[in-house]
Design an enzyme around this catalytic site. Structure first.
Site, PDB file in Angstrom:
ATOM      1  NE  ARG A  83     -18.021  30.684  -5.732  1.00 42.44           N
ATOM      2  CZ  ARG A  83     -18.572  29.768  -6.235  1.00 42.44           C
ATOM      3  NH1 ARG A  83     -19.886  29.344  -5.508  1.00 42.44           N
ATOM      4  NH2 ARG A  83     -18.206  28.919  -6.996  1.00 42.44           N
ATOM      5  CE  LYS A 185     -15.432  26.374  -5.542  1.00 43.36           C
ATOM      6  NZ  LYS A 185     -16.194  25.636  -4.759  1.00 43.36           N
ATOM      7  CD  GLU A 221     -20.381  24.547   2.621  1.00 47.88           C
ATOM      8  OE1 GLU A 221     -20.606  24.237   1.322  1.00 47.88           O
ATOM      9  OE2 GLU A 221     -19.937  25.594   2.833  1.00 47.88           O
TER      10      GLU A 221
HETATM   11  C1  LIG Z   1     -17.565  25.334  -4.625  1.00 47.90           C
HETATM   12  C2  LIG Z   1     -18.366  25.047  -3.271  1.00 47.90           C
HETATM   13  C3  LIG Z   1     -19.524  24.727  -3.473  1.00 47.90           C
HETATM   14  C4  LIG Z   1     -20.602  24.730  -4.557  1.00 47.90           C
HETATM   15  O1  LIG Z   1     -20.573  25.768  -5.400  1.00 47.90           O
HETATM   16  P1  LIG Z   1     -21.299  26.272  -6.628  1.00 47.90           P
HETATM   17  O2  LIG Z   1     -20.874  27.714  -7.015  1.00 47.90           O
HETATM   18  O3  LIG Z   1     -22.730  25.790  -6.743  1.00 47.90           O
HETATM   19  O4  LIG Z   1     -20.440  25.165  -7.686  1.00 47.90           O
HETATM   20  C5  LIG Z   1     -20.228  24.475  -2.144  1.00 47.90           C
HETATM   21  N1  LIG Z   1     -19.450  24.284  -1.220  1.00 47.90           N
HETATM   22  C6  LIG Z   1     -18.043  24.319  -1.132  1.00 47.90           C
HETATM   23  C7  LIG Z   1     -17.519  24.315   0.208  1.00 47.90           C
HETATM   24  C8  LIG Z   1     -17.532  24.660  -2.240  1.00 47.90           C
HETATM   25  O5  LIG Z   1     -16.150  24.954  -2.099  1.00 47.90           O
END
Ligand SMILES: *Cc1c(COP(=O)(O)O)cnc(C)c1O
Length: 344
Positions: A83, A185, A221
């Protein structure tokens, strides 16, 4: 076995605490150096660094756990490495090779073994890998030099005294533009969510629920966690959109639900109208930090939509998913091959 730090593990919150070592690697002249473990927690960069001017940075988050039989493990670190690769490519940053990335995680966890919380303490060692543009840029363009670091910090159970359901509200601001950076991210996705989160708190809500920015009708989300819904017949429903961050927790829960627990899972666009129509029995937010936070109700411009699971405890389906995932991570339940990455 190294001696553990003298910490009251059960009283830890989700805060930064400096640990002994961090991993640091620098990218210069088109190549990454070998990287080192250092006790120096300070970053020294030019005042004109790309990260300071144009926010060229991305990050990851994962945890190291002590399993019941005493091993130190991480959970699917290869997916975090992949990722971050995707984040780097989207941000014109150099990729840190996936195999080296996982090795760096192993090194930094071993070096900080004394900080990995014991089994059953409820605490874990949180790992924060991140990369930023370290050389000067003044015209808008990618930097030439970068730094990749992994810091670690012991964190407590996300929920003190049990996972109380939270209240989230529909946000009137967007998190991610269509065809933007919502799926990676990037630090910038969080900078622009800070106003919304503070505004939510000022108004008595725990988090913002973002709808799709193009039509504001479909569930995406929250600021830092994916959404999982459970229909009244027990079917798991996962919102699907190209601007949702692909949570590793959520992807793992989907596999657990369908392959291990024999549940029905739908990954599809989810209209917020379905919430209004009372289609769902449970709702949760998933991510590394909290695993799953149950959502008790959703506020939409003056109206509360209550989940039948209520405001007191997790609903039964989410509880089952939570117990199975944490059981796999803590080594009490056998998970799919390759999920638990043993370090020591
Ligand atoms: C990091 C993140 C998540 C959660 O991801 P995980 O890999 O499960 O920790 C969900 N939404 C956003 C916007 C994120 O930055």
């Amino acid at each position: 076995m190294v001696e553990k730090k003298n910490i009251d593990w059960s009283s830890l919150g989700f805060n930064y605490q400096k640990t002994d070592y961090r991993f640091v690697s620098n990218y210069k002249n088109g190549a990454w150096d070998e990287g080192v473990l250092t006790d120096d927690d300070k970053v020294v960069i030019t005042e004109c660094a790309g990260v300071l001017q144009y926010s060229q940075s991305c990050f990851e988050g994962l945890k190291a756990y002590t399993t019941k039989d005493g091993h130190i493990v991480t959970f699917r670190p290869d997916l975090n490495a992949e990722r971050m690769k995707n984040s780097c490519e989207r941000l014109e940053m150099p990729v840190y090779p996936v195999d080296k990335w996982v090795e760096a995680v192993e090194k930094v966890v071993r070096a900080n073994e004394a900080w990995v919380a014991p089994y059953g303490s409820g605490a874990t060692l949180y790992l924060r890998p991140y990369m930023f543009a370290s050389s000067a840029v003044i015209g808008v363009k990618p930097a030439e030099e970068y730094q990749f670091r992994i810091l670690t910090t012991p964190v407590g159970p996300y929920f003190k005294g049990g996972a109380k359901p939270i209240t989230i509200r529909i946000s009137d601001y967007d998190r991610a533009a269509p065809h933007g950076t919502g799926h990676i991210k990037a630090g910038l996705n969080y900078a622009m969510s800070l106003y919304q989160i503070m505004d939510a708190h000022r108004n008595g809500f725990d988090e913002n629920l973002y709808l799709d920015p193009a039509t504001r009708t479909k569930i995406e989300e929250t600021g830092g966690a994916n959404v999982l819904l459970v229909k009244k017949d027990g079917t798991i429903v996962i919102p699907k959109s190209p601007s949702i961050l692909p949570s590793i927790t959520r992807r793992s829960l989907v596999t657990i639900a369908s392959d291990m627990l024999g549940m029905k899972v739908e990954e599809r666009e989810v209209e917020f109208q379905e919430v209004r129509d009372g289609e769902f029995a449970e709702c949760g937010l998933c991510g590394t930090a909290a695993v799953i936070s149950p959502v008790g109700r959703i506020f939409d411009h003056g109206t509360y939509y209550e989940m039948p699971s209520g405001m007191e405890a997790m609903g039964p389906v989410i509880q089952k998913l939570y117990d199975t995932l944490t059981g796999i991570q803590m080594g009490t339940i056998e998970g799919p091959e390759g999920w638990v990455h043993v370090i020591d």
